[in-house]
Design a protein around this motif. Structure first.
Motif, mmCIF file in Angstrom:
data_model
loop_
_atom_site.group_PDB
_atom_site.id
_atom_site.type_symbol
_atom_site.label_atom_id
_atom_site.label_comp_id
_atom_site.label_asym_id
_atom_site.label_seq_id
_atom_site.Cartn_x
_atom_site.Cartn_y
_atom_site.Cartn_z
ATOM 1 N N GLY A 60 -2.259 66.803 19.221
ATOM 2 C CA GLY A 60 -1.240 66.128 20.011
ATOM 3 C C GLY A 60 -1.573 64.710 20.409
ATOM 4 O O GLY A 60 -0.737 64.023 20.999
ATOM 5 N N GLN A 61 -2.777 64.254 20.084
ATOM 6 C CA GLN A 61 -3.124 62.860 20.374
ATOM 7 C C GLN A 61 -2.300 61.954 19.472
ATOM 8 O O GLN A 61 -2.010 62.306 18.331
ATOM 9 N N HIS A 62 -1.956 60.794 19.954
ATOM 10 C CA HIS A 62 -1.189 59.846 19.152
ATOM 11 C C HIS A 62 -2.066 59.384 17.983
ATOM 12 O O HIS A 62 -3.220 58.998 18.185
ATOM 13 N N PRO A 63 -1.550 59.431 16.751
ATOM 14 C CA PRO A 63 -2.361 59.050 15.590
ATOM 15 C C PRO A 63 -2.987 57.663 15.679
ATOM 16 O O PRO A 63 -4.151 57.482 15.310
ATOM 17 N N ALA A 64 -2.256 56.688 16.201
ATOM 18 C CA ALA A 64 -2.816 55.331 16.310
ATOM 19 C C ALA A 64 -4.007 55.311 17.257
ATOM 20 O O ALA A 64 -4.973 54.571 17.053
ATOM 21 N N TYR A 65 -3.956 56.139 18.300
ATOM 22 C CA TYR A 65 -5.080 56.218 19.236
ATOM 23 C C TYR A 65 -6.306 56.804 18.541
ATOM 24 O O TYR A 65 -7.427 56.313 18.721
ATOM 25 N N ILE A 66 -6.096 57.850 17.756
ATOM 26 C CA ILE A 66 -7.225 58.470 17.056
ATOM 27 C C ILE A 66 -7.876 57.471 16.107
ATOM 28 O O ILE A 66 -9.104 57.330 16.078
ATOM 29 N N ASP A 94 -9.762 58.250 5.444
ATOM 30 C CA ASP A 94 -10.216 59.443 6.170
ATOM 31 C C ASP A 94 -9.695 59.422 7.606
ATOM 32 O O ASP A 94 -9.209 60.434 8.120
ATOM 33 N N MET A 95 -9.813 58.275 8.256
ATOM 34 C CA MET A 95 -9.353 58.143 9.644
ATOM 35 C C MET A 95 -7.854 58.377 9.742
ATOM 36 O O MET A 95 -7.382 59.080 10.650
ATOM 37 N N ALA A 96 -7.097 57.809 8.812
ATOM 38 C CA ALA A 96 -5.647 57.985 8.818
ATOM 39 C C ALA A 96 -5.277 59.446 8.569
ATOM 40 O O ALA A 96 -4.360 59.979 9.216
ATOM 41 N N ASP A 97 -5.990 60.102 7.672
ATOM 42 C CA ASP A 97 -5.718 61.513 7.381
ATOM 43 C C ASP A 97 -5.982 62.379 8.614
ATOM 44 O O ASP A 97 -5.160 63.227 8.980
ATOM 45 N N LEU A 98 -7.131 62.177 9.252
ATOM 46 C CA LEU A 98 -7.454 62.952 10.446
ATOM 47 C C LEU A 98 -6.450 62.693 11.565
ATOM 48 O O LEU A 98 -6.028 63.621 12.262
ATOM 49 N N ALA A 99 -6.054 61.445 11.726
ATOM 50 C CA ALA A 99 -5.083 61.099 12.765
ATOM 51 C C ALA A 99 -3.738 61.776 12.502
ATOM 52 O O ALA A 99 -3.098 62.283 13.425
ATOM 53 N N ALA A 100 -3.318 61.814 11.242
ATOM 54 C CA ALA A 100 -2.053 62.467 10.891
ATOM 55 C C ALA A 100 -2.136 63.970 11.146
ATOM 56 O O ALA A 100 -1.191 64.582 11.656
ATOM 57 N N TYR A 101 -3.261 64.556 10.822
ATOM 58 C CA TYR A 101 -3.461 65.991 11.006
ATOM 59 C C TYR A 101 -3.402 66.365 12.485
ATOM 60 O O TYR A 101 -2.652 67.254 12.886
ATOM 61 N N GLY A 103 -2.416 64.493 15.042
ATOM 62 C CA GLY A 103 -1.203 64.008 15.682
ATOM 63 C C GLY A 103 -0.011 64.926 15.474
ATOM 64 O O GLY A 103 0.905 64.953 16.290
ATOM 65 N N ALA A 104 -0.015 65.697 14.395
ATOM 66 C CA ALA A 104 1.088 66.612 14.099
ATOM 67 C C ALA A 104 0.980 67.926 14.865
ATOM 68 O O ALA A 104 1.926 68.703 14.880
ATOM 69 N N GLN A 105 -0.143 68.165 15.519
ATOM 70 C CA GLN A 105 -0.328 69.412 16.249
ATOM 71 C C GLN A 105 0.228 69.298 17.664
ATOM 72 O O GLN A 105 0.504 68.210 18.154
ATOM 73 N N LYS A 106 0.340 70.439 18.311
ATOM 74 C CA LYS A 106 0.748 70.459 19.711
ATOM 75 C C LYS A 106 -0.428 70.008 20.564
ATOM 76 O O LYS A 106 -1.587 70.169 20.181
ATOM 77 N N GLN A 107 -0.119 69.465 21.730
ATOM 78 C CA GLN A 107 -1.173 68.984 22.618
ATOM 79 C C GLN A 107 -2.124 70.135 22.965
ATOM 80 O O GLN A 107 -1.703 71.241 23.252
ATOM 81 N N GLY A 108 -3.409 69.838 22.874
ATOM 82 C CA GLY A 108 -4.437 70.811 23.205
ATOM 83 C C GLY A 108 -4.897 71.676 22.052
ATOM 84 O O GLY A 108 -5.856 72.402 22.177
ATOM 85 N N GLU A 109 -4.210 71.605 20.911
ATOM 86 C CA GLU A 109 -4.648 72.351 19.733
ATOM 87 C C GLU A 109 -5.697 71.513 19.005
ATOM 88 O O GLU A 109 -6.021 70.427 19.414
ATOM 89 N N GLY A 110 -6.147 72.024 17.918
ATOM 90 C CA GLY A 110 -6.987 71.220 17.045
ATOM 91 C C GLY A 110 -8.390 71.733 16.920
ATOM 92 O O GLY A 110 -9.005 72.127 17.878
ATOM 93 N N ARG A 111 -8.843 71.712 15.682
ATOM 94 C CA ARG A 111 -10.225 72.065 15.381
ATOM 95 C C ARG A 111 -10.834 70.971 14.576
ATOM 96 O O ARG A 111 -10.287 70.373 13.764
#
Length: 111
Positions: A60-66, A94-101, A103-111
């Motif tokens: 849920g983080q904004h991709p540009a922030y990541i 790599d950074m853009a791919d991770l940010a897209a991944y 950023g597309a999730q709900k806030q608080g998700e992510g591995r």
């Protein structure tokens, strides 16, 4: 009139930067998240080096922030040794791919 020129210049500069930014591929990122999951994938995880602090979940983080954060770790502007070493091995794609991944999730998700 001067304010209009400044606003126009800022808009042009932003569009040029966006045109050169890598487009992230969330599917490609799935093969790259292993380096993030060890800390960011653990709910409530607290890092103890160099200081004790809560490790944020990335979903849920904004991709540009990541991307900006990873660039700052890579350049040394942010000073976390583990994050700096991970970011040092990442390409702009790599950074853009991770940010897209993430950023597309709900806030608080992510591995």
């Amino acid at each position: 009139m001067r304010m209009f020129h400044l606003a126009a210049a800022a808009a042009l500069g932003a569009s040029v930067l966006l045109a050169h930014a890598a487009t992230g591929d969330p599917e490609a990122a799935k093969k790259k998240t292993f380096m993030c999951a060890g800390c960011h994938g653990i709910p409530g995880y607290r890092a103890t080096f160099p200081d004790v602090y809560s490790v944020p979940r990335l979903g849920g983080q904004h991709p540009a922030y990541i991307v900006k954060a990873l660039e700052e770790y890579k350049s040394g502007q942010r000073s976390h040794p583990t994050m700096r070493s991970i970011a040092a091995g990442l390409s702009d794609q790599d950074m853009a791919d991770l940010a897209a991944y993430y950023g597309a999730q709900k806030q608080g998700e992510g591995r």
